[in-house]
Design an enzyme around this catalytic site. Structure first.
Site, PDB file in Angstrom:
ATOM      1  N   HIS A  72      22.993 -24.938 -35.402  1.00  0.00           N
ATOM      2  CA  HIS A  72      23.888 -24.349 -36.757  1.00  0.00           C
ATOM      3  C   HIS A  72      23.146 -24.922 -37.318  1.00  0.00           C
ATOM      4  O   HIS A  72      23.694 -26.355 -37.746  1.00  0.00           O
ATOM      5  CB  HIS A  72      25.545 -25.342 -35.987  1.00  0.00           C
ATOM      6  CG  HIS A  72      26.177 -23.590 -36.879  1.00  0.00           C
ATOM      7  ND1 HIS A  72      27.084 -23.667 -36.481  1.00  0.00           N
ATOM      8  CD2 HIS A  72      26.149 -24.394 -38.060  1.00  0.00           C
ATOM      9  CE1 HIS A  72      28.300 -23.492 -37.298  1.00  0.00           C
ATOM     10  NE2 HIS A  72      27.629 -23.033 -38.402  1.00  0.00           N
ATOM     11  N   HIS A  74      22.440 -23.966 -41.931  1.00  0.00           N
ATOM     12  CA  HIS A  74      22.504 -23.006 -43.205  1.00  0.00           C
ATOM     13  C   HIS A  74      20.783 -23.053 -44.536  1.00  0.00           C
ATOM     14  O   HIS A  74      21.560 -24.224 -44.515  1.00  0.00           O
ATOM     15  CB  HIS A  74      23.938 -23.445 -43.824  1.00  0.00           C
ATOM     16  CG  HIS A  74      24.716 -23.375 -43.372  1.00  0.00           C
ATOM     17  ND1 HIS A  74      25.983 -21.581 -43.061  1.00  0.00           N
ATOM     18  CD2 HIS A  74      25.742 -23.744 -42.211  1.00  0.00           C
ATOM     19  CE1 HIS A  74      27.129 -21.648 -41.880  1.00  0.00           C
ATOM     20  NE2 HIS A  74      27.425 -22.799 -41.444  1.00  0.00           N
ATOM     21  N   LEU A  75      20.511 -22.342 -43.729  1.00  0.00           N
ATOM     22  CA  LEU A  75      19.160 -22.103 -44.490  1.00  0.00           C
ATOM     23  C   LEU A  75      19.553 -21.399 -46.459  1.00  0.00           C
ATOM     24  O   LEU A  75      18.566 -21.565 -46.467  1.00  0.00           O
ATOM     25  CB  LEU A  75      18.048 -21.274 -43.948  1.00  0.00           C
ATOM     26  CG  LEU A  75      17.326 -22.496 -42.767  1.00  0.00           C
ATOM     27  CD1 LEU A  75      16.037 -21.188 -42.293  1.00  0.00           C
ATOM     28  CD2 LEU A  75      16.870 -23.484 -43.212  1.00  0.00           C
ATOM     29  N   ARG A  76      20.712 -20.775 -46.209  1.00  0.00           N
ATOM     30  CA  ARG A  76      21.354 -20.658 -47.902  1.00  0.00           C
ATOM     31  C   ARG A  76      20.019 -19.571 -47.884  1.00  0.00           C
ATOM     32  O   ARG A  76      20.099 -18.951 -49.400  1.00  0.00           O
ATOM     33  CB  ARG A  76      21.369 -21.163 -48.716  1.00  0.00           C
ATOM     34  CG  ARG A  76      22.184 -22.238 -48.009  1.00  0.00           C
ATOM     35  CD  ARG A  76      23.291 -22.827 -48.225  1.00  0.00           C
ATOM     36  NE  ARG A  76      24.397 -23.336 -48.118  1.00  0.00           N
ATOM     37  CZ  ARG A  76      25.224 -23.398 -47.706  1.00  0.00           C
ATOM     38  NH1 ARG A  76      26.170 -22.047 -47.069  1.00  0.00           N
ATOM     39  NH2 ARG A  76      26.094 -24.281 -47.434  1.00  0.00           N
ATOM     40  N   ASP A 164      30.132 -16.833 -39.267  1.00  0.00           N
ATOM     41  CA  ASP A 164      29.906 -18.280 -39.235  1.00  0.00           C
ATOM     42  C   ASP A 164      30.482 -18.419 -40.254  1.00  0.00           C
ATOM     43  O   ASP A 164      29.912 -17.672 -40.807  1.00  0.00           O
ATOM     44  CB  ASP A 164      29.097 -18.649 -38.506  1.00  0.00           C
ATOM     45  CG  ASP A 164      29.830 -20.652 -38.924  1.00  0.00           C
ATOM     46  OD1 ASP A 164      30.580 -20.905 -38.928  1.00  0.00           O
ATOM     47  OD2 ASP A 164      28.445 -21.019 -40.351  1.00  0.00           O
ATOM     48  N   HIS A 191      33.260 -19.758 -35.074  1.00  0.00           N
ATOM     49  CA  HIS A 191      33.719 -20.327 -36.349  1.00  0.00           C
ATOM     50  C   HIS A 191      35.556 -20.210 -35.767  1.00  0.00           C
ATOM     51  O   HIS A 191      36.005 -19.173 -35.949  1.00  0.00           O
ATOM     52  CB  HIS A 191      33.716 -19.881 -37.561  1.00  0.00           C
ATOM     53  CG  HIS A 191      34.343 -20.947 -38.546  1.00  0.00           C
ATOM     54  ND1 HIS A 191      33.585 -21.606 -39.536  1.00  0.00           N
ATOM     55  CD2 HIS A 191      35.688 -20.395 -38.727  1.00  0.00           C
ATOM     56  CE1 HIS A 191      34.595 -22.356 -40.191  1.00  0.00           C
ATOM     57  NE2 HIS A 191      35.922 -21.701 -39.834  1.00  0.00           N
ATOM     58  N   HIS A 244      31.136 -25.918 -33.474  1.00  0.00           N
ATOM     59  CA  HIS A 244      31.811 -26.600 -34.393  1.00  0.00           C
ATOM     60  C   HIS A 244      32.974 -27.877 -34.143  1.00  0.00           C
ATOM     61  O   HIS A 244      34.397 -27.747 -34.605  1.00  0.00           O
ATOM     62  CB  HIS A 244      31.760 -26.513 -36.154  1.00  0.00           C
ATOM     63  CG  HIS A 244      32.173 -25.682 -36.123  1.00  0.00           C
ATOM     64  ND1 HIS A 244      33.593 -24.933 -36.451  1.00  0.00           N
ATOM     65  CD2 HIS A 244      31.700 -25.462 -37.529  1.00  0.00           C
ATOM     66  CE1 HIS A 244      33.234 -24.154 -36.484  1.00  0.00           C
ATOM     67  NE2 HIS A 244      32.285 -24.178 -37.498  1.00  0.00           N
ATOM     68  N   ASP A 317      25.804 -28.288 -38.241  1.00  0.00           N
ATOM     69  CA  ASP A 317      26.011 -27.026 -38.863  1.00  0.00           C
ATOM     70  C   ASP A 317      25.616 -27.997 -40.853  1.00  0.00           C
ATOM     71  O   ASP A 317      26.145 -28.285 -41.833  1.00  0.00           O
ATOM     72  CB  ASP A 317      28.064 -27.546 -38.947  1.00  0.00           C
ATOM     73  CG  ASP A 317      28.384 -26.734 -40.212  1.00  0.00           C
ATOM     74  OD1 ASP A 317      27.989 -25.158 -40.531  1.00  0.00           O
ATOM     75  OD2 ASP A 317      29.339 -26.686 -40.325  1.00  0.00           O
ATOM     76  N   HIS A 321      24.746 -28.282 -50.450  1.00  0.00           N
ATOM     77  CA  HIS A 321      26.006 -27.342 -51.603  1.00  0.00           C
ATOM     78  C   HIS A 321      24.794 -28.428 -52.849  1.00  0.00           C
ATOM     79  O   HIS A 321      24.716 -29.635 -52.945  1.00  0.00           O
ATOM     80  CB  HIS A 321      27.111 -27.927 -52.006  1.00  0.00           C
ATOM     81  CG  HIS A 321      27.642 -26.710 -50.264  1.00  0.00           C
ATOM     82  ND1 HIS A 321      27.701 -25.634 -50.644  1.00  0.00           N
ATOM     83  CD2 HIS A 321      28.441 -26.978 -49.837  1.00  0.00           C
ATOM     84  CE1 HIS A 321      28.625 -25.099 -49.971  1.00  0.00           C
ATOM     85  NE2 HIS A 321      28.634 -26.157 -49.102  1.00  0.00           N
TER      86      HIS A 321
END
Lengths: 446, 323
Positions: A72, A74-76, A164, A191, A244, A317, A321
């Site tokens: 889990h 987030h490579l964006r 997610d 999620h 999560h 997760d 940002h």
């Protein structure tokens, strides 16, 4: 097995000497030498060959662990590369001892078509330094209305499906997704959040939210959806993976489902295992995530669930940002925190050292658990296995934030905390992905 | 992290000694605001910036007047019509105003923690004039002043805080401030408007029975905050039913009870006009107290660096986050 991508680079020939080799799943705990040739663990023994040109790494006072697996992340990618990209995100993983990560499709655009998925996989092949896979969306635009072309996405290498970032609010769509995904034998990762109960919320509902006045949602918002989806998966004989998990009663529902034979795996994040909503009193955006940090009772239940195997995966997760998305009043801050570079050190410091959870259990949940849930090849310290491993100085204590993050973002909820265990060198698929061997033996750096 | 600057970001920044001192200082200003020349030179040469991101009548006017009565130079910035309209972030606005080297920044903002960030990003003393649903400490101080003046005491005074506690920064500050000074606090209102966990967090009593107001010396009426309620929340079925059940009207008020309201009032909803305009209402007393109590707060921040407890959220609680 799911298709994973990374830069096809020279596969290093490496001899690690004098290190403790620890792989609880393989039942391995010895001090020995380990030889890597052509991307594969070629020998393990008291004295292995030293091929010409091999890099000899002095592993004395170090521990070699199998590469960690994070289902889990987030490579964006695609579209939000100002937060993270395949190069920085995978380097961040390598710095945390990970050799395999799965990235989420809540991107811009959403990974909901075969071409977008192919593009993301291509990106990873060009840029990632550890093995990288992607989940595809369950619904188009993650809007919860119409199913994506799951067969096409599966054929092109999706590691599973997830919306997610958002729940699948419609029970009907959830049911259809389970029915359609069943013959593909890929998990749907969920999620869990009942959206009418979470609307307007920024944190967990309880004494802390009452005092702060922040909009809050009750723990049952998660549990209701967990219960619904376990029943639906049971009815449709489908596989689900619960992301999560953060609430005691959700864990109880998972345990009951497991007893009935439902094919459900579940994950907990280091931040939910270590922190509670009390941290929100700082009003720092780095303690804002979804699901929110919950009560200490919930945290205890997560630790018990991890120890008992109800929670079979640890997942960060990792949600990078930019500064301007976090350095704002709490209600304006984006949800999510980074986690790849701190996961195991935080868990060693907070769970292993005080004796709450054995290191072996944590390592299982960071290797075997996610690999079983997503049909990934398990990194193993075993002759003949691909070289997916990392060298750790497990005695080193350091302070999060003191060394720069490899991630493009620094929104960690552990900044300023003392943690234990430093990843010195990571080899993923035989390739050198992270090298900080010069930091070996520094002792207490914090 | 603590650089010695004192702030008033929430009621947890003060203790009972601080409150006693501020109320005493305020009493000393009573005669200043009624005499012909309504000014003292206390803050001459000092600069106070009022930064208001939310509409306000009472708080903004009283802070501005308080600073002027103390002879400070005052700059008032309202978000509407400022660079905020052009999308400037709070951080950039605060950094910009900080460049003028103000001594005090007074900030009101719709989001929780905005005052804390202002303290972090500026070099001024910061006064929180309301941050979302979180805190409004000067309101609590002026309410304490009002109660003490009318009832002659604070200890053991029974207060029923009635209505929309969930959305109320006034309630949150008053629960803390009232308890610190030994008042006995009960929250009264419909269940959905009393935040779950508030008893555990503060030790107050909670009741959904409007009759429990009859026990109180002070009925403290909160405004129904429509603007903070999302459509579909159904906190109460209708305002009519709310008014009939929990609204404070002359039949509800017992002899000897007084009624307070932080304003602005929704007449006919949480408070009936026959109460608002009657002698039991302390609403105008509250407004009068607002001016002198805010003068006292500005004075206290600037002039008493070594007396009493340092007003600094971070030092008091050790909870100032890393971010």
């Amino acid at each position: 097995m799911t298709r994973l991508e990374m830069i096809p680079a020279d596969k290093a020939t490496v001899v690690i000497t004098g290190a403790r080799l620890l792989d609880p799943v393989e039942g391995l705990d010895v001090t020995a030498e380990l030889l890597i040739v052509d991307g594969v663990v070629a020998q393990i023994g008291d004295s292995v060959e030293r091929p010409e040109g091999a890099r000899i790494v002095d592993g004395s006072r170090c521990t070699v662990l199998p590469g960690l697996v994070d289902p889990h992340v987030h490579l964006r990618v695609p579209g939000q590369e100002y937060k993270e990209d395949c190069a920085t995100g995978s380097a961040s993983g390598a710095a945390g001892g990970y050799t395999t990560i799965l990235s989420m499709p809540n991107t811009a655009p959403t990974i909901d078509t075969g071409t977008t998925l192919e593009a993301a996989l291509d990106r990873a092949r060009e840029m990632a330094v550890i093995q990288t896979g992607f989940l595809a969306a369950v619904s188009t635009d993650r809007a919860g209305e119409s199913l994506t072309e799951m067969r096409d996405l599966a054929a092109r290498g999706a590691a599973g499906f997830t919306d997610d970032g958002s729940p699948i609010a419609s029970a009907r769509l959830m049911r259809r997704a389970l029915q359609y995904a069943r013959p593909l034998d890929l998990p749907i990762a969920l999620h869990e959040e009942e959206p009418t109960l979470t609307k307007g919320g920024h944190m967990h509902e309880g004494a802390i939210s009452a005092k702060l006045g922040l909009g809050a949602w009750p723990g049952i918002a998660e549990t209701l959806m967990v219960a619904r989806d376990i029943r639906l998966a049971e009815q449709e004989d489908a596989r689900i993976h619960l992301q999560h998990i953060s609430i005691r009663e959700s864990i109880e529902e998972i345990a009951k489902g497991r007893e009935r034979g439902v094919r459900v795996s579940s994950e907990a994040s280091p931040h939910h295992l270590v922190l509670t909503d009390a941290s929100v009193r700082t009003l720092s955006g780095n303690f804002k995530m979804n699901p929110p940090l919950a009560s200490d009772d919930d945290r205890q239940a997560l630790i018990d669930g991890l120890r008992d195997g109800i929670i079979d995966c640890i997942a960060t997760d990792h949600a990078p940002h930019a500064v301007h998305e976090k350095e704002v009043p709490f209600e304006a801050a984006a949800f999510g925190v980074t986690g790849l570079e701190t996961a195991l050190p935080v868990l060693i410091q907070e769970l292993v050292e005080p004796g709450h959870v054995p290191l072996a259990t944590i390592l299982r949940a960071m290797t075997e658990g996610p690999c079983n849930a997503f049909d990934l090849e398990r990194p193993a310290l075993r002759v003949g296995a691909p070289a997916n491993l990392a060298i750790w100085d497990l005695e080193q204590t350091w302070k999060v934030g003191d060394k720069p993050f490899k991630s493009k973002s620094a929104n960690s909820c552990f900044i300023g905390r003392k943690v234990k265990g430093r990843c010195l060198l990571t080899i993923s698929g035989g390739q050198l992905s992270h090298d900080e061997m010069d930091a070996k033996g520094l002792g207490v750096v914090a | 992290m603590n650089d010695g600057r004192r702030h008033l970001l929430g009621m947890s920044d003060v203790d009972d000694t601080d409150i006693e001192r501020i109320l005493e200082t305020a009493a000393g200003f009573e005669d200043v605001v009624v005499r012909d020349v309504k000014k003292v030179p206390t803050l001459r040469g000092r600069t106070v910036v009022n930064l208001f991101y939310e509409s306000s009548t009472r708080t903004s006017s009283s802070f501005e007047l308080a600073a002027k009565r103390l002879s400070a130079d005052v700059v008032s910035v309202k978000a509407a019509g400022s660079s905020v309209d052009k999308g400037e972030s709070l951080k950039d606005t605060v950094r910009t105003l900080n460049a003028y080297k103000p001594n005090i920044i007074v900030i009101r903002h719709p989001q929780i923690g905005a005052a804390h960030l202002t303290a972090k990003w500026s070099d001024a003393h910061v006064v929180n004039a309301g941050d979302g649903k979180h805190q409004h400490p000067t309101q609590s101080l002026l309410d304490l002043y009002t109660i003490k003046k009318r009832l002659g005491r604070l200890k053991d005074v029974k207060v029923a805080i009635v209505g929309d506690v969930l959305h109320s920064r006034v309630a949150r500050s008053n629960i803390e401030g009232f308890q610190m000074m030994g008042l006995d606090v009960t929250l009264v209102g419909p269940p959905a408007l009393i935040p779950p966990g508030i008893e555990e967090a503060t030790g107050v009593k909670v009741s959904d029975d409007p009759e429990s107001m009859s026990e109180a010396d002070v009925i403290y009426v909160l405004r129904m905050q429509h603007e903070r309620m999302e459509p579909g929340q159904n906190f109460v079925p209708t305002l009519r039913e709310y008014a009939r059940t929990w609204g404070v009207n002359s039949r509800r008020v017992k002899p000897g009870q007084v009624v307070m309201h932080p304003g602005p009032m929704n007449r006919g909803v949480e408070i009936a006009p026959d109460v608002a305009d009657s002698g039991v209402s302390l609403v105008e007393d509250q407004v009068e107290a607002g001016l002198i109590v805010r003068m006292a707060v500005l004075y206290d921040l600037m002039n008493r660096p070594s007396i009493g407890t340092v007003i600094d959220f971070r030092e008091r609680t050790g909870e100032w986050g890393a971010a």
